[in-house]
Design a protein around this motif. Structure first.
Motif, PDB file in Angstrom:
ATOM      1  N   PRO A 160       0.897  -1.147   0.128  1.00 37.15           N
ATOM      2  CA  PRO A 160      -0.228   0.030   0.003  1.00 37.15           C
ATOM      3  C   PRO A 160       0.951   1.138  -0.014  1.00 37.15           C
ATOM      4  CG  PRO A 160       0.245  -0.808   2.290  1.00 37.15           C
ATOM      5  CD  PRO A 160       0.894  -1.773   1.186  1.00 37.15           C
ATOM      6  N   TYR A 161       2.358   1.203   0.055  1.00 41.75           N
ATOM      7  CA  TYR A 161       3.064   2.465   0.086  1.00 41.75           C
ATOM      8  C   TYR A 161       3.477   2.594  -1.165  1.00 41.75           C
ATOM      9  CZ  TYR A 161       2.496   1.326   5.013  1.00 41.75           C
ATOM     10  OH  TYR A 161       1.822   1.033   6.147  1.00 41.75           O
ATOM     11  N   ALA A 162       3.136   3.634  -2.037  1.00 44.70           N
ATOM     12  CA  ALA A 162       3.999   4.120  -3.068  1.00 44.70           C
ATOM     13  C   ALA A 162       5.011   4.863  -3.140  1.00 44.70           C
ATOM     14  CB  ALA A 162       2.807   4.576  -4.082  1.00 44.70           C
ATOM     15  N   VAL A 163       6.201   4.330  -2.794  1.00 41.63           N
ATOM     16  CA  VAL A 163       7.123   5.107  -2.479  1.00 41.63           C
ATOM     17  C   VAL A 163       7.787   5.637  -3.860  1.00 41.63           C
ATOM     18  CG1 VAL A 163       9.697   5.285  -1.326  1.00 41.63           C
ATOM     19  CG2 VAL A 163       7.746   4.120  -0.330  1.00 41.63           C
ATOM     20  N   PHE A 164       8.088   5.019  -4.877  1.00 38.78           N
ATOM     21  CA  PHE A 164       8.776   5.468  -6.027  1.00 38.78           C
ATOM     22  C   PHE A 164       8.125   5.381  -7.262  1.00 38.78           C
ATOM     23  CE2 PHE A 164       9.765   1.027  -5.065  1.00 38.78           C
ATOM     24  CZ  PHE A 164       9.609   0.384  -6.283  1.00 38.78           C
ATOM     25  N   ASP A 165       6.845   4.873  -7.311  1.00 38.68           N
ATOM     26  CA  ASP A 165       6.284   4.683  -8.487  1.00 38.68           C
ATOM     27  C   ASP A 165       4.656   4.868  -8.099  1.00 38.68           C
ATOM     28  OD1 ASP A 165       5.959   4.381 -11.125  1.00 38.68           O
ATOM     29  OD2 ASP A 165       6.735   2.303 -11.182  1.00 38.68           O
TER      30      ASP A 165
ATOM     31  N   CYS B  80      -7.250  -3.285  -2.111  1.00 38.08           N
ATOM     32  CA  CYS B  80      -8.262  -2.716  -1.368  1.00 38.08           C
ATOM     33  C   CYS B  80      -7.864  -1.751  -0.365  1.00 38.08           C
ATOM     34  CB  CYS B  80      -9.093  -4.131  -0.608  1.00 38.08           C
ATOM     35  SG  CYS B  80      -8.109  -4.696   0.486  1.00 38.08           S
ATOM     36  N   THR B  81      -6.643  -2.064   0.068  1.00 38.08           N
ATOM     37  CA  THR B  81      -6.109  -1.194   1.224  1.00 38.08           C
ATOM     38  C   THR B  81      -5.847   0.330   0.500  1.00 38.08           C
ATOM     39  OG1 THR B  81      -5.042  -2.869   2.337  1.00 38.08           O
ATOM     40  CG2 THR B  81      -4.450  -0.790   2.665  1.00 38.08           C
ATOM     41  N   LEU B  82      -5.023   0.105  -0.667  1.00 37.10           N
ATOM     42  CA  LEU B  82      -4.688   1.247  -1.563  1.00 37.10           C
ATOM     43  C   LEU B  82      -6.004   2.133  -1.816  1.00 37.10           C
ATOM     44  CD1 LEU B  82      -2.292   2.443  -3.372  1.00 37.10           C
ATOM     45  CD2 LEU B  82      -3.338   1.391  -5.225  1.00 37.10           C
ATOM     46  N   ARG B  83      -7.121   1.565  -2.159  1.00 37.75           N
ATOM     47  CA  ARG B  83      -8.083   2.185  -2.842  1.00 37.75           C
ATOM     48  C   ARG B  83      -9.294   2.699  -1.952  1.00 37.75           C
ATOM     49  NH1 ARG B  83      -9.458  -1.284  -8.079  1.00 37.75           N
ATOM     50  NH2 ARG B  83      -7.834  -0.299  -9.585  1.00 37.75           N
ATOM     51  N   CYS B  84      -9.177   2.291  -0.705  1.00 33.37           N
ATOM     52  CA  CYS B  84     -10.307   2.342   0.475  1.00 33.37           C
ATOM     53  C   CYS B  84     -10.213   3.912   0.878  1.00 33.37           C
ATOM     54  CB  CYS B  84     -10.034   1.569   1.696  1.00 33.37           C
ATOM     55  SG  CYS B  84     -11.126   2.145   3.005  1.00 33.37           S
ATOM     56  N   PRO B  85     -11.417   4.601   0.341  1.00 29.62           N
ATOM     57  CA  PRO B  85     -11.597   5.947   0.649  1.00 29.62           C
ATOM     58  C   PRO B  85     -11.583   6.444   2.116  1.00 29.62           C
ATOM     59  CG  PRO B  85     -13.688   4.981   0.035  1.00 29.62           C
ATOM     60  CD  PRO B  85     -12.797   4.009  -0.188  1.00 29.62           C
TER      61      PRO B  85
END
Lengths: 330, 189
Positions: A160-165, B80-85
């Motif tokens: 879930p951590y978008a660090v470089f892209d 899901c974690t990335l997109r959860c509002p």
């Protein structure tokens, strides 16, 4: 450039060619890798379902060792799960007083404490932002011209951590592929999940994902990836995936392809360890025959016969057949 | 509705109750938009959609939660974690559900959790994961004689390519004290 290198368990076991090629390529690029002494498993994605504390304490142990033994160095982690687990400690434990205290209590059983502040970097991050595409291009002695590569990022290096892209549409491998002289296969599957460890317990579910990814790779000469589990899933189960709608294609580590472009031999990047590569396909890569065979085979009637495609497609089909059947056509 | 309430206060062990409380904290802010379900690559194989699972957690429907196979089908892809509002850590919540089911100790949990258990016990013993011995541990836990046979062709191909190795003893036992400490702390929490 000096990095505290955390290879992780996979790279010592079934993905040894990834470890070997990472080290070889980094040497070529002028970086020094110092392996974290006495490192242990990060728990991959198996620790979280078993123990919340060990999920953080396992990677924290390696961070604590790096902090004491290799001060001032960034950690370089080529494996996606290792990278995320190490990064998670910095993001989710450090600063959370209660949890941080608990994790350090577990670490104390081994005489360690992690204070926080050891930067965790992914291989792609280091290649792009510390080395740079310009330096990489300078090191190329055998251009990958005519070779079309499908960059496969997988999940955990950007989520879930978008660090470089960008996690939605990652592109960080593209400048690297182009610097090697290769061509980028445009597709939508670069960040799609391969099913990860579901391949062990729920194979039919993971196979559906693998088949969809392999299907979308049509037209590319190879899939390149930076995750040992993705590589295993996309490569080892191709027989079953073909039945589910996928197609056969070599799946290589990005660093293997980089090594070849930088003049390393196939044994130096351990191409022989890839399950999808046989002798003929390996030779095709090593002698940079990608563009040459394209024309030679287009004229070969036997291979093109029956294919209802345009001339370049026929040629590509022929090349793919050869790749997979191991025909020595060079 | 009364049925739901009964379930909420159904008798549970202490550890189970703590785990459920932790989970409810994690997904308490879920507003049921369904983005998680729409983002999940494995939704089609689940019996309860992720969105509904979070509602069941909010209601404390522990029996229904534990019956479901939904969380076992989470491959930790973090979409899901990335997109959860709401910014909820839903992949971690799936992990917490797996831990909850493990506490309950149902047969389904033993089967579905066998891979994770085998993985962790190999790490505890060897410090670094040894793939061959981990798979042996997994087969033993599953107690299904067809399973090793299903992996045999792959095992042979890997052997032929030099991808299987004798176990490394270099880090053996290194993690024992940490595992023991964590077990002690987690049992007492």
């Amino acid at each position: 450039m000096k990095y505290a290198y955390y290879p992780g368990c996979s790279l010592m076991e079934s993905a040894r060619e990834f470890d070997v090629s990472v080290r070889a390529v980094m040497v070529r690029l002028g970086a020094e890798l110092v392996e974290i002494p006495d490192w242990t498993c990060c728990g991959a994605s198996a620790a979280e379902p078993v123990s919340k504390l060990m999920n953080y304490a396992l990677p924290a142990r390696n961070l604590a060792i790096a902090q004491d033994a290799l001060p001032g160095m960034d950690i370089l982690a080529p494996c996606s799960a290792c990278y995320l687990n190490l990064l998670k400690v910095n993001r989710e434990v450090v600063g959370e007083r209660h949890l941080h205290g608990q994790v350090n209590e577990v670490l104390a059983a081994s005489g360690l404490t992690y204070r926080g502040g050891v930067p965790v970097r992914h291989l792609l991050d280091v290649l792009l932002n510390d080395v740079g595409a310009g330096i990489m291009a300078q090191k190329v002695t055998r251009s990958l011209e005519g070779m079309k590569l499908a960059p496969y990022y997988g999940c955990q290096i950007l989520r879930p951590y978008a660090v470089f892209d960008s996690p939605g549409r990652p592109t960080s491998m593209e400048p690297i592929i182009r610097a090697m002289g290769g061509e980028v296969h445009e597709w939508e599957c670069g960040n799609r999940c391969c099913g990860a460890s579901l391949m062990v317990g729920h194979r039919d579910v993971a196979l559906r994902s693998v088949a969809a990814i392999l299907d979308q790779a049509a037209g590319a000469d190879a899939v390149v990836t930076v995750c040992p589990l993705c590589q295993m899933n996309l490569e080892a189960y191709q027989g079953d995936a073909v039945k589910a709608g996928g197609r056969r294609i070599p799946v290589l580590y990005l660093t293997q392809i980089m090594g070849l472009a930088m003049g390393l031999g196939e044994s130096e990047v351990q191409l022989g360890k890839n399950l999808t590569l046989n002798a003929g396909a390996r030779r095709g890569i090593e002698t940079r025959a990608w563009s040459v065979t394209l024309q030679a085979e287009g004229a070969e009637p036997g291979r093109a016969a029956g294919a209802e495609q345009s001339i370049p497609d026929q040629a590509r089909t022929g090349k793919m057949n050869n790749l997979n059947k191991g025909g020595n056509h060079v | 509705m009364s049925e739901t309430i009964t379930r909420t206060w159904s008798p549970e062990g202490d550890e189970t109750r703590i785990a459920l409380t932790e989970l409810r904290d994690m997904v308490g802010a879920c507003m049921q938009c369904g983005t998680c379900t729409a983002s999940c690559p494995n939704w089609y194989a689940m019996d309860v959609t992720p969105r509904r699972m979070w509602r069941m957690v909010q209601f404390g429907m522990i029996d229904d939660i534990l019956k479901s196979r939904t969380f076992w089908l989470c491959s930790s892809c973090y979409m899901c974690t990335l997109r959860c509002p709401r910014g909820l850590r839903l992949t971690s919540a799936m992990g917490a559900l797996k831990r909850l089911a493990r506490l309950d100790g149902a047969r389904q949990a033993r089967r579905n959790g066998a891979f994770y258990e085998a993985f962790m016990s190999d790490v505890e013993a060897n410090g670094r994961l040894q793939e061959a011995s981990m798979m042996q541990g997994y087969f033993l836990r599953r107690m299904d004689p067809r399973l090793p046979m299903a992996f045999l062709p792959l095992g042979l191909r890997m052997l032929g390519k030099g991808k299987l190795h004798l176990p490394s003893r270099a880090q053996r036992g290194r993690l024992g004290p940490m595992f023991a400490k964590a077990r002690q702390m987690e049992a007492g929490s």
